[in-house]
Design a protein around this motif. Structure first.
Motif, PDB file in Angstrom:
ATOM      1  N   GLU A 115       0.836  -1.213   0.000  1.00  0.00           N
ATOM      2  CA  GLU A 115       0.000   0.000   0.000  1.00  0.00           C
ATOM      3  C   GLU A 115       0.870   1.261   0.000  1.00  0.00           C
ATOM      4  O   GLU A 115       0.551   2.246  -0.676  1.00  0.00           O
ATOM      5  CB  GLU A 115      -0.974  -0.004   1.177  1.00  0.00           C
ATOM      6  N   GLU A 116       1.960   1.239   0.738  1.00  0.00           N
ATOM      7  CA  GLU A 116       2.890   2.376   0.738  1.00  0.00           C
ATOM      8  C   GLU A 116       3.516   2.565  -0.638  1.00  0.00           C
ATOM      9  O   GLU A 116       3.687   3.697  -1.104  1.00  0.00           O
ATOM     10  CB  GLU A 116       3.975   2.172   1.795  1.00  0.00           C
ATOM     11  N   TRP A 117       3.875   1.478  -1.275  1.00  0.00           N
ATOM     12  CA  TRP A 117       4.434   1.579  -2.635  1.00  0.00           C
ATOM     13  C   TRP A 117       3.422   2.196  -3.591  1.00  0.00           C
ATOM     14  O   TRP A 117       3.762   3.042  -4.405  1.00  0.00           O
ATOM     15  CB  TRP A 117       4.832   0.202  -3.160  1.00  0.00           C
ATOM     16  N   LYS A 118       2.175   1.755  -3.469  1.00  0.00           N
ATOM     17  CA  LYS A 118       1.128   2.300  -4.346  1.00  0.00           C
ATOM     18  C   LYS A 118       0.932   3.785  -4.092  1.00  0.00           C
ATOM     19  O   LYS A 118       0.774   4.574  -5.025  1.00  0.00           O
ATOM     20  CB  LYS A 118      -0.188   1.551  -4.135  1.00  0.00           C
ATOM     21  N   ALA A 119       0.926   4.181  -2.821  1.00  0.00           N
ATOM     22  CA  ALA A 119       0.705   5.582  -2.468  1.00  0.00           C
ATOM     23  C   ALA A 119       1.877   6.465  -2.875  1.00  0.00           C
ATOM     24  O   ALA A 119       1.683   7.602  -3.325  1.00  0.00           O
ATOM     25  CB  ALA A 119       0.451   5.705  -0.964  1.00  0.00           C
ATOM     26  N   GLY A 120       3.088   5.957  -2.725  1.00  0.00           N
ATOM     27  CA  GLY A 120       4.273   6.760  -3.013  1.00  0.00           C
ATOM     28  C   GLY A 120       4.715   6.729  -4.452  1.00  0.00           C
ATOM     29  O   GLY A 120       5.499   7.559  -4.887  1.00  0.00           O
ATOM     30  N   GLY A 121       4.213   5.783  -5.203  1.00  0.00           N
ATOM     31  CA  GLY A 121       4.629   5.657  -6.597  1.00  0.00           C
ATOM     32  C   GLY A 121       5.986   4.978  -6.709  1.00  0.00           C
ATOM     33  O   GLY A 121       6.844   5.132  -5.835  1.00  0.00           O
ATOM     34  N   MET A 122       6.143   4.203  -7.715  1.00  0.00           N
ATOM     35  CA  MET A 122       7.390   3.500  -7.979  1.00  0.00           C
ATOM     36  C   MET A 122       7.786   3.745  -9.431  1.00  0.00           C
ATOM     37  O   MET A 122       6.922   3.938 -10.281  1.00  0.00           O
ATOM     38  CB  MET A 122       7.220   1.984  -7.762  1.00  0.00           C
ATOM     39  N   THR A 123       9.061   3.741  -9.685  1.00  0.00           N
ATOM     40  CA  THR A 123       9.563   3.865 -11.046  1.00  0.00           C
ATOM     41  C   THR A 123       9.744   2.464 -11.608  1.00  0.00           C
ATOM     42  O   THR A 123      10.277   1.586 -10.935  1.00  0.00           O
ATOM     43  CB  THR A 123      10.902   4.623 -11.069  1.00  0.00           C
ATOM     44  N   ARG A 124       9.306   2.261 -12.838  1.00  0.00           N
ATOM     45  CA  ARG A 124       9.457   0.968 -13.504  1.00  0.00           C
ATOM     46  C   ARG A 124      10.719   1.012 -14.360  1.00  0.00           C
ATOM     47  O   ARG A 124      10.915   1.927 -15.146  1.00  0.00           O
ATOM     48  CB  ARG A 124       8.221   0.683 -14.357  1.00  0.00           C
ATOM     49  N   LEU A 125      11.582   0.030 -14.169  1.00  0.00           N
ATOM     50  CA  LEU A 125      12.807  -0.108 -14.953  1.00  0.00           C
ATOM     51  C   LEU A 125      12.575  -1.214 -15.973  1.00  0.00           C
ATOM     52  O   LEU A 125      12.103  -2.300 -15.613  1.00  0.00           O
ATOM     53  CB  LEU A 125      13.985  -0.534 -14.079  1.00  0.00           C
ATOM     54  N   VAL A 126      12.889  -0.949 -17.227  1.00  0.00           N
ATOM     55  CA  VAL A 126      12.731  -1.946 -18.274  1.00  0.00           C
ATOM     56  C   VAL A 126      14.099  -2.187 -18.903  1.00  0.00           C
ATOM     57  O   VAL A 126      14.694  -1.283 -19.490  1.00  0.00           O
ATOM     58  CB  VAL A 126      11.714  -1.494 -19.341  1.00  0.00           C
ATOM     59  N   LEU A 127      14.595  -3.408 -18.737  1.00  0.00           N
ATOM     60  CA  LEU A 127      15.874  -3.811 -19.318  1.00  0.00           C
ATOM     61  C   LEU A 127      15.588  -4.449 -20.674  1.00  0.00           C
ATOM     62  O   LEU A 127      14.865  -5.450 -20.758  1.00  0.00           O
ATOM     63  CB  LEU A 127      16.601  -4.794 -18.402  1.00  0.00           C
ATOM     64  N   HIS A 128      16.146  -3.842 -21.728  1.00  0.00           N
ATOM     65  CA  HIS A 128      15.980  -4.312 -23.099  1.00  0.00           C
ATOM     66  C   HIS A 128      17.210  -5.152 -23.450  1.00  0.00           C
ATOM     67  O   HIS A 128      18.289  -4.595 -23.691  1.00  0.00           O
ATOM     68  CB  HIS A 128      15.845  -3.118 -24.056  1.00  0.00           C
ATOM     69  N   PRO A 129      17.072  -6.469 -23.454  1.00  0.00           N
ATOM     70  CA  PRO A 129      18.237  -7.329 -23.646  1.00  0.00           C
ATOM     71  C   PRO A 129      18.942  -7.097 -24.985  1.00  0.00           C
ATOM     72  O   PRO A 129      18.300  -7.007 -26.032  1.00  0.00           O
ATOM     73  CB  PRO A 129      17.654  -8.739 -23.600  1.00  0.00           C
ATOM     74  N   GLU A 130      20.263  -6.983 -24.899  1.00  0.00           N
ATOM     75  CA  GLU A 130      21.106  -6.909 -26.095  1.00  0.00           C
ATOM     76  C   GLU A 130      22.017  -8.126 -26.174  1.00  0.00           C
ATOM     77  O   GLU A 130      22.436  -8.518 -27.252  1.00  0.00           O
ATOM     78  CB  GLU A 130      21.922  -5.617 -26.077  1.00  0.00           C
ATOM     79  N   LYS A 131      22.322  -8.694 -24.999  1.00  0.00           N
ATOM     80  CA  LYS A 131      23.159  -9.880 -24.937  1.00  0.00           C
ATOM     81  C   LYS A 131      22.665 -10.755 -23.792  1.00  0.00           C
ATOM     82  O   LYS A 131      22.409 -10.256 -22.696  1.00  0.00           O
ATOM     83  CB  LYS A 131      24.615  -9.497 -24.710  1.00  0.00           C
ATOM     84  N   VAL A 132      22.517 -12.051 -24.054  1.00  0.00           N
ATOM     85  CA  VAL A 132      22.109 -13.010 -23.041  1.00  0.00           C
ATOM     86  C   VAL A 132      23.136 -14.135 -23.007  1.00  0.00           C
ATOM     87  O   VAL A 132      23.470 -14.710 -24.043  1.00  0.00           O
ATOM     88  CB  VAL A 132      20.700 -13.581 -23.323  1.00  0.00           C
ATOM     89  N   ASN A 133      23.662 -14.404 -21.822  1.00  0.00           N
ATOM     90  CA  ASN A 133      24.539 -15.551 -21.594  1.00  0.00           C
ATOM     91  C   ASN A 133      23.819 -16.490 -20.637  1.00  0.00           C
ATOM     92  O   ASN A 133      22.998 -16.048 -19.831  1.00  0.00           O
ATOM     93  CB  ASN A 133      25.874 -15.130 -21.001  1.00  0.00           C
ATOM     94  N   ARG A 134      24.166 -17.753 -20.699  1.00  0.00           N
ATOM     95  CA  ARG A 134      23.470 -18.721 -19.854  1.00  0.00           C
ATOM     96  C   ARG A 134      24.344 -19.944 -19.632  1.00  0.00           C
ATOM     97  O   ARG A 134      25.292 -20.184 -20.379  1.00  0.00           O
ATOM     98  CB  ARG A 134      22.158 -19.139 -20.499  1.00  0.00           C
ATOM     99  N   PHE A 135      23.962 -20.676 -18.595  1.00  0.00           N
ATOM    100  CA  PHE A 135      24.562 -21.974 -18.356  1.00  0.00           C
ATOM    101  C   PHE A 135      23.531 -22.843 -17.665  1.00  0.00           C
ATOM    102  O   PHE A 135      22.826 -22.367 -16.766  1.00  0.00           O
ATOM    103  CB  PHE A 135      25.806 -21.893 -17.470  1.00  0.00           C
ATOM    104  N   ALA A 136      23.422 -24.073 -18.087  1.00  0.00           N
ATOM    105  CA  ALA A 136      22.547 -25.048 -17.414  1.00  0.00           C
ATOM    106  C   ALA A 136      23.284 -26.373 -17.363  1.00  0.00           C
ATOM    107  O   ALA A 136      23.751 -26.861 -18.398  1.00  0.00           O
ATOM    108  CB  ALA A 136      21.216 -25.183 -18.139  1.00  0.00           C
ATOM    109  N   ALA A 137      23.418 -26.933 -16.156  1.00  0.00           N
ATOM    110  CA  ALA A 137      24.102 -28.210 -15.996  1.00  0.00           C
ATOM    111  C   ALA A 137      23.203 -29.348 -16.446  1.00  0.00           C
ATOM    112  O   ALA A 137      22.008 -29.283 -16.395  1.00  0.00           O
ATOM    113  CB  ALA A 137      24.488 -28.397 -14.530  1.00  0.00           C
TER     114      ALA A 137
END
Length: 137
Positions: A115-137
Protein backbone atom coordinates in the motif's frame (compact mmCIF):
# COMPACT_ATOMS: atom_id res chain seq x y z
CA UNK A 1 16.55 -13.71 -27.09
CA UNK A 2 15.42 -15.99 -24.28
CA UNK A 3 15.23 -19.75 -24.68
CA UNK A 4 12.50 -21.86 -23.11
CA UNK A 5 14.82 -23.01 -20.29
CA UNK A 6 15.72 -19.35 -19.60
CA UNK A 7 12.06 -18.41 -19.31
CA UNK A 8 11.41 -21.30 -16.91
CA UNK A 9 14.16 -20.00 -14.61
CA UNK A 10 13.02 -16.39 -14.98
CA UNK A 11 9.43 -17.33 -14.10
CA UNK A 12 10.49 -18.44 -10.63
CA UNK A 13 10.48 -16.14 -7.57
CA UNK A 14 14.25 -15.69 -7.57
CA UNK A 15 16.25 -12.53 -7.07
CA UNK A 16 18.00 -10.85 -9.96
CA UNK A 17 21.31 -9.17 -9.16
CA UNK A 18 21.11 -5.79 -10.90
CA UNK A 19 24.34 -3.98 -11.71
CA UNK A 20 24.47 -0.40 -12.99
CA UNK A 21 27.49 1.77 -13.81
CA UNK A 22 28.97 3.12 -10.57
CA UNK A 23 29.72 6.75 -9.80
CA UNK A 24 33.25 8.08 -9.69
CA UNK A 25 35.83 5.69 -8.33
CA UNK A 26 33.32 3.22 -6.88
CA UNK A 27 33.23 -0.41 -7.96
CA UNK A 28 30.10 -1.94 -9.49
CA UNK A 29 27.91 -3.23 -6.66
CA UNK A 30 25.08 -5.58 -7.68
CA UNK A 31 21.79 -5.20 -5.83
CA UNK A 32 19.16 -7.91 -5.42
CA UNK A 33 15.87 -6.96 -7.05
CA UNK A 34 12.53 -8.52 -7.87
CA UNK A 35 11.86 -8.84 -11.58
CA UNK A 36 9.44 -10.07 -14.19
CA UNK A 37 10.15 -11.42 -17.67
CA UNK A 38 7.60 -9.57 -19.78
CA UNK A 39 5.90 -11.01 -22.88
CA UNK A 40 7.74 -8.47 -25.06
CA UNK A 41 11.12 -10.04 -24.16
CA UNK A 42 12.19 -7.40 -21.64
CA UNK A 43 12.91 -7.74 -17.94
CA UNK A 44 10.98 -5.35 -15.73
CA UNK A 45 11.85 -4.21 -12.22
CA UNK A 46 10.75 -1.37 -9.95
CA UNK A 47 12.45 1.08 -7.63
CA UNK A 48 11.77 3.93 -5.27
CA UNK A 49 11.94 7.10 -7.40
CA UNK A 50 14.71 8.55 -5.21
CA UNK A 51 17.03 5.53 -5.39
CA UNK A 52 20.64 6.31 -6.39
CA UNK A 53 20.57 3.58 -9.05
CA UNK A 54 17.98 5.59 -10.97
CA UNK A 55 20.24 8.64 -11.09
CA UNK A 56 22.99 6.40 -12.44
CA UNK A 57 20.66 4.92 -15.03
CA UNK A 58 19.65 8.38 -16.19
CA UNK A 59 23.36 9.16 -16.75
CA UNK A 60 24.24 5.79 -18.24
CA UNK A 61 21.11 3.85 -19.26
CA UNK A 62 22.63 0.38 -19.30
CA UNK A 63 22.67 -2.45 -16.83
CA UNK A 64 23.07 -6.16 -16.36
CA UNK A 65 21.23 -8.73 -14.32
CA UNK A 66 22.09 -12.26 -13.30
CA UNK A 67 19.49 -14.77 -12.12
CA UNK A 68 20.63 -18.10 -10.73
CA UNK A 69 19.05 -21.27 -9.42
CA UNK A 70 19.46 -21.73 -5.66
CA UNK A 71 22.07 -23.90 -4.01
CA UNK A 72 21.05 -27.54 -3.97
CA UNK A 73 19.72 -27.47 -7.53
CA UNK A 74 21.72 -28.18 -10.68
CA UNK A 75 23.70 -25.10 -11.70
CA UNK A 76 21.62 -22.87 -13.94
CA UNK A 77 21.93 -19.15 -14.53
CA UNK A 78 20.99 -16.45 -17.04
CA UNK A 79 22.89 -13.19 -17.47
CA UNK A 80 21.34 -10.30 -19.39
CA UNK A 81 22.98 -7.05 -20.56
CA UNK A 82 21.21 -4.16 -22.22
CA UNK A 83 19.85 -0.67 -22.21
CA UNK A 84 17.37 0.46 -19.59
CA UNK A 85 14.42 2.77 -19.93
CA UNK A 86 12.76 4.36 -16.90
CA UNK A 87 9.00 4.82 -16.71
CA UNK A 88 6.83 6.79 -14.30
CA UNK A 89 3.85 4.59 -15.16
CA UNK A 90 3.27 0.99 -14.16
CA UNK A 91 5.78 0.82 -11.32
CA UNK A 92 3.29 0.50 -8.47
CA UNK A 93 1.27 -2.08 -10.39
CA UNK A 94 4.41 -4.10 -11.12
CA UNK A 95 5.45 -3.88 -7.46
CA UNK A 96 2.04 -5.17 -6.34
CA UNK A 97 2.12 -8.00 -8.88
CA UNK A 98 5.62 -9.02 -7.84
CA UNK A 99 4.67 -8.85 -4.17
CA UNK A 100 2.19 -11.64 -4.89
CA UNK A 101 5.08 -13.64 -6.35
CA UNK A 102 7.70 -12.94 -3.66
CA UNK A 103 5.73 -12.29 -0.46
CA UNK A 104 3.15 -14.09 1.61
CA UNK A 105 0.44 -11.48 1.13
CA UNK A 106 -1.57 -12.76 4.10
CA UNK A 107 1.05 -11.05 6.31
CA UNK A 108 -0.26 -7.59 7.32
CA UNK A 109 3.21 -5.99 7.17
CA UNK A 110 3.55 -7.08 3.53
CA UNK A 111 0.11 -5.69 2.72
CA UNK A 112 1.06 -2.39 4.38
CA UNK A 113 4.30 -2.15 2.41
CA UNK A 114 2.53 -2.71 -0.90
CA UNK A 115 0.00 0.00 0.00
CA UNK A 116 2.89 2.38 0.74
CA UNK A 117 4.43 1.58 -2.63
CA UNK A 118 1.13 2.30 -4.35
CA UNK A 119 0.71 5.58 -2.47
CA UNK A 120 4.27 6.76 -3.01
CA UNK A 121 4.63 5.66 -6.60
CA UNK A 122 7.39 3.50 -7.98
CA UNK A 123 9.56 3.87 -11.05
CA UNK A 124 9.46 0.97 -13.50
CA UNK A 125 12.81 -0.11 -14.95
CA UNK A 126 12.73 -1.95 -18.27
CA UNK A 127 15.87 -3.81 -19.32
CA UNK A 128 15.98 -4.31 -23.10
CA UNK A 129 18.24 -7.33 -23.65
CA UNK A 130 21.11 -6.91 -26.09
CA UNK A 131 23.16 -9.88 -24.94
CA UNK A 132 22.11 -13.01 -23.04
CA UNK A 133 24.54 -15.55 -21.59
CA UNK A 134 23.47 -18.72 -19.85
CA UNK A 135 24.56 -21.97 -18.36
CA UNK A 136 22.55 -25.05 -17.41
CA UNK A 137 24.10 -28.21 -16.00
Amino acid sequence: MFRDEDLKLLARPLYALLTVAPRGERWPAPRPVWFEAAPDGTLQMFSDPGAPKLAQLRDQPRASVVVTAPVGEPEHWVSVEGTVTLHDDGGAELAARLADRYYDMSVPAHQQLVEEWKAGGMTRLVLHPEKVNRFAA
